[in-house]
Design a protein around this motif. Structure first.
Motif, PDB file in Angstrom:
ATOM      1  N   PHE A  95       0.806  -1.169  -0.019  1.00 21.23           N
ATOM      2  CA  PHE A  95       0.038  -0.019  -0.088  1.00 21.23           C
ATOM      3  C   PHE A  95       0.883   1.320   0.217  1.00 21.23           C
ATOM      4  O   PHE A  95       2.129   1.347   0.425  1.00 21.23           O
ATOM      5  N   ASP A  96       0.238   2.252  -0.463  1.00 22.52           N
ATOM      6  CA  ASP A  96       0.821   3.657  -0.456  1.00 22.52           C
ATOM      7  C   ASP A  96       0.710   4.257   0.783  1.00 22.52           C
ATOM      8  O   ASP A  96      -0.366   4.276   1.614  1.00 22.52           O
ATOM      9  N   ILE A  97       1.735   4.339   1.678  1.00 22.79           N
ATOM     10  CA  ILE A  97       1.682   4.658   3.207  1.00 22.79           C
ATOM     11  C   ILE A  97       0.933   6.140   3.412  1.00 22.79           C
ATOM     12  O   ILE A  97      -0.013   5.993   4.204  1.00 22.79           O
ATOM     13  N   ARG A  98       1.502   7.244   2.486  1.00 23.39           N
ATOM     14  CA  ARG A  98       0.832   8.355   3.128  1.00 23.39           C
ATOM     15  C   ARG A  98      -0.526   8.542   2.370  1.00 23.39           C
ATOM     16  O   ARG A  98      -1.552   8.987   3.320  1.00 23.39           O
ATOM     17  N   SER A  99      -1.166   8.139   1.369  1.00 25.06           N
ATOM     18  CA  SER A  99      -2.452   8.062   0.900  1.00 25.06           C
ATOM     19  C   SER A  99      -3.355   6.872   1.686  1.00 25.06           C
ATOM     20  O   SER A  99      -4.497   6.803   1.403  1.00 25.06           O
ATOM     21  N   LYS A 100      -2.550   5.767   1.865  1.00 24.10           N
ATOM     22  CA  LYS A 100      -3.411   4.786   2.429  1.00 24.10           C
ATOM     23  C   LYS A 100      -4.032   3.752   1.212  1.00 24.10           C
ATOM     24  O   LYS A 100      -4.994   3.148   1.507  1.00 24.10           O
ATOM     25  N   SER A 101      -3.428   4.202   0.144  1.00 29.67           N
ATOM     26  CA  SER A 101      -4.069   3.304  -1.023  1.00 29.67           C
ATOM     27  C   SER A 101      -3.598   1.811  -1.220  1.00 29.67           C
ATOM     28  O   SER A 101      -2.683   1.685  -1.147  1.00 29.67           O
ATOM     29  N   VAL A 102      -4.431   0.893  -1.342  1.00 31.28           N
ATOM     30  CA  VAL A 102      -3.921  -0.365  -1.523  1.00 31.28           C
ATOM     31  C   VAL A 102      -3.799  -0.564  -2.829  1.00 31.28           C
ATOM     32  O   VAL A 102      -4.343  -0.326  -3.713  1.00 31.28           O
ATOM     33  N   LEU A 103      -2.235  -1.088  -3.115  1.00 29.32           N
ATOM     34  CA  LEU A 103      -1.878  -1.278  -4.258  1.00 29.32           C
ATOM     35  C   LEU A 103      -1.832  -2.724  -4.997  1.00 29.32           C
ATOM     36  O   LEU A 103      -1.986  -2.754  -6.024  1.00 29.32           O
ATOM     37  N   VAL A 104      -1.651  -3.555  -3.891  1.00 25.13           N
ATOM     38  CA  VAL A 104      -1.632  -5.074  -4.574  1.00 25.13           C
ATOM     39  C   VAL A 104      -2.216  -5.684  -3.351  1.00 25.13           C
ATOM     40  O   VAL A 104      -1.738  -5.389  -2.169  1.00 25.13           O
ATOM     41  N   CYS A 105      -3.014  -6.605  -3.524  1.00 18.43           N
ATOM     42  CA  CYS A 105      -3.683  -7.308  -2.246  1.00 18.43           C
ATOM     43  C   CYS A 105      -4.081  -8.704  -2.675  1.00 18.43           C
ATOM     44  O   CYS A 105      -4.757  -9.152  -3.568  1.00 18.43           O
ATOM     45  N   LEU A 106      -3.175  -9.794  -2.133  1.00 20.02           N
ATOM     46  CA  LEU A 106      -3.225 -11.060  -2.454  1.00 20.02           C
ATOM     47  C   LEU A 106      -3.586 -12.188  -1.342  1.00 20.02           C
ATOM     48  O   LEU A 106      -3.003 -12.121  -0.281  1.00 20.02           O
ATOM     49  N   SER A 107      -4.562 -13.024  -1.650  1.00 18.47           N
ATOM     50  CA  SER A 107      -5.130 -13.873  -0.529  1.00 18.47           C
ATOM     51  C   SER A 107      -4.475 -15.186  -0.768  1.00 18.47           C
ATOM     52  O   SER A 107      -4.301 -15.567  -2.112  1.00 18.47           O
ATOM     53  N   GLU A 108      -4.148 -15.829   0.314  1.00 21.42           N
ATOM     54  CA  GLU A 108      -3.590 -17.173   0.050  1.00 21.42           C
ATOM     55  C   GLU A 108      -3.741 -18.186   1.241  1.00 21.42           C
ATOM     56  O   GLU A 108      -3.718 -17.661   2.434  1.00 21.42           O
ATOM     57  N   THR A 109      -3.994 -19.362   1.059  1.00 21.50           N
ATOM     58  CA  THR A 109      -3.905 -20.263   2.112  1.00 21.50           C
ATOM     59  C   THR A 109      -3.050 -21.536   2.001  1.00 21.50           C
ATOM     60  O   THR A 109      -2.824 -22.094   0.798  1.00 21.50           O
ATOM     61  N   SER A 110      -2.103 -21.385   2.997  1.00 26.55           N
ATOM     62  CA  SER A 110      -0.898 -22.531   2.743  1.00 26.55           C
ATOM     63  C   SER A 110      -0.828 -23.609   3.822  1.00 26.55           C
ATOM     64  O   SER A 110      -1.480 -23.380   4.966  1.00 26.55           O
ATOM     65  N   LYS A 111      -0.298 -24.744   3.519  1.00 27.98           N
ATOM     66  CA  LYS A 111      -0.169 -25.878   4.464  1.00 27.98           C
ATOM     67  C   LYS A 111       0.956 -25.562   5.266  1.00 27.98           C
ATOM     68  O   LYS A 111       2.002 -24.984   4.829  1.00 27.98           O
ATOM     69  N   THR A 112       0.953 -26.062   6.514  1.00 27.42           N
ATOM     70  CA  THR A 112       2.157 -25.576   7.424  1.00 27.42           C
ATOM     71  C   THR A 112       2.790 -26.886   7.921  1.00 27.42           C
ATOM     72  O   THR A 112       2.393 -27.941   7.599  1.00 27.42           O
ATOM     73  N   SER A 113       4.108 -26.733   8.128  1.00 24.70           N
ATOM     74  CA  SER A 113       4.830 -27.754   8.721  1.00 24.70           C
ATOM     75  C   SER A 113       5.932 -27.478   9.526  1.00 24.70           C
ATOM     76  O   SER A 113       6.226 -26.211   9.568  1.00 24.70           O
ATOM     77  N   GLY A 114       6.816 -28.007  10.166  1.00 24.98           N
ATOM     78  CA  GLY A 114       8.068 -27.666  10.891  1.00 24.98           C
ATOM     79  C   GLY A 114       7.764 -27.724  12.335  1.00 24.98           C
ATOM     80  O   GLY A 114       6.545 -27.721  12.951  1.00 24.98           O
ATOM     81  N   ILE A 115       8.926 -27.659  13.173  1.00 22.18           N
ATOM     82  CA  ILE A 115       8.794 -27.881  14.610  1.00 22.18           C
ATOM     83  C   ILE A 115       8.988 -26.428  15.235  1.00 22.18           C
ATOM     84  O   ILE A 115       9.504 -25.716  14.641  1.00 22.18           O
ATOM     85  N   GLY A 116       8.080 -26.157  16.468  1.00 21.32           N
ATOM     86  CA  GLY A 116       8.098 -25.004  17.078  1.00 21.32           C
ATOM     87  C   GLY A 116       6.994 -24.021  16.456  1.00 21.32           C
ATOM     88  O   GLY A 116       6.636 -23.845  15.332  1.00 21.32           O
ATOM     89  N   MET A 117       6.307 -23.540  17.206  1.00 20.02           N
ATOM     90  CA  MET A 117       5.026 -22.672  17.058  1.00 20.02           C
ATOM     91  C   MET A 117       5.367 -21.842  15.838  1.00 20.02           C
ATOM     92  O   MET A 117       4.498 -21.636  15.195  1.00 20.02           O
ATOM     93  N   ALA A 118       6.092 -20.720  16.287  1.00 11.94           N
ATOM     94  CA  ALA A 118       6.251 -19.358  15.258  1.00 11.94           C
ATOM     95  C   ALA A 118       6.731 -20.212  13.947  1.00 11.94           C
ATOM     96  O   ALA A 118       6.259 -19.525  12.957  1.00 11.94           O
ATOM     97  N   ASN A 119       7.728 -21.019  13.959  1.00 12.09           N
ATOM     98  CA  ASN A 119       8.248 -21.802  12.576  1.00 12.09           C
ATOM     99  C   ASN A 119       6.957 -22.494  12.019  1.00 12.09           C
ATOM    100  O   ASN A 119       6.881 -22.060  10.734  1.00 12.09           O
TER     101      ASN A 119
END
Length: 298
Positions: A248-272
């Protein structure tokens, strides 16, 4: 009394008219370069949803169609154009220029190419910085499955923001696009969440208009392009995370690109476990042409 009633009616009508105008501020550009006013709800790397005159449409590059209550339309889509607030410093095209400046050239290297690329990088403010605002969990809903609530305490959101910056993918991404880390606003938003109210609730689509409303209240006066990732769903049963990558354009708050996605998770550790897929998605995003074509018509 009559004057007061008329004044109230005028305000209501004016507000309603303004709301109606604002509802259809985005555009679909057809292959014939016709502009169709619409309200774009979501976009991903290949497709989008929108409303035209109140009817929901599903579209992709080269196609837009619907069949609802005998209302149908067939349009060959060239690209989308999100509404830009007056006075915006940057456009969606600027992001593609930025991408092109850091991607490896697809044409044979030459002295002229290298010279032009150097001059572009030197003169273009986008080469200097993109602000990384971080992972915003304020809209997230968590489906626990058989897990316990204690696994998702308030520090979890901070840990995720710290962890993603340590990943190899984001470090490479940051170096290529010269990130300025500015996560203070998002950290404060995450810290004010009521964690007890985010479990086992229906996950609602985070529309582009909702993101515009959120960004409108961002307490910042900086100039540049911001990047923020809104997490909307964590599903422990399906082991998936849903998020919306937003430039987004910070000063005017215009959204320039907006992409939704759902991903499968894996790995050890909550944050990871819950953020590594986002880092991989961002680092790979530039190698997909489909979303760039959807936004630019290339």
């Amino acid at each position: 009394m009559r004057t007061r009633i008329l004044l109230i009616l005028f305000v209501v009508i004016s507000f309603g008219s303004r709301s109606q105008v604002n509802q259809d501020k985005d555009l679909i550009i057809s292959e014939n370069n016709d502009s169709i006013k619409c309200k774009i709800i979501t976009t991903d790397k290949k497709s989008f949803t929108c409303k035209i005159n109140g009817y929901l449409y599903f579209g992709s590059k080269n196609k837009l169609s619907i069949d609802q209550e005998n209302k149908s339309i067939k349009v060959k889509v060239k690209n989308l154009k999100l509404y830009e607030n007056p006075g915006s410093d940057f456009t969606t095209k600027d992001i593609f220029n930025k991408i092109d400046s850091v991607m490896k050239p697809t044409v044979k290297w030459s002295v002229d190419y290298e010279k032009n690329l150097y001059n572009y990088k030197k003169s273009n403010i986008l080469y200097n910085k993109i602000y990384w605002y971080g992972l915003d969990f304020s809209q997230v809903k968590i489906q626990l499955g058989k897990g316990t609530r204690t696994q998702f305490s308030q520090p979890f959101f901070t840990d995720c923001n710290d962890f993603i910056l340590s990943t190899k993918e984001i470090q490479e991404f940051s170096n290529e696009f010269n990130f300025v880390i500015d996560t203070g606003i998002v950290i404060n938003r995450n810290n004010t969440m009521n964690v007890s109210k985010i479990y086992n609730k229906d996950n609602k689509i985070l529309s582009i208009d909702s993101i515009r409303t959120i960004l409108r209240d961002f307490p910042t006066s900086k100039q540049g392009i911001g990047l923020i990732v809104f997490l909307t769903a964590i599903n422990k049963e399906l082991e998936t995370v849903t998020y919306v990558v937003t430039f987004f354009d910070i000063r005017s708050k215009s959204v320039l690109v907006c992409l939704s996605e759902t991903s499968k998770t894996s790995g050890i550790g909550m944050a990871n476990h819950w953020t590594a897929p986002i880092a991989e998605y961002l680092n790979d995003l530039w190698h997909y042409d489909s979303w760039r074509e959807l936004y630019s018509g290339k």
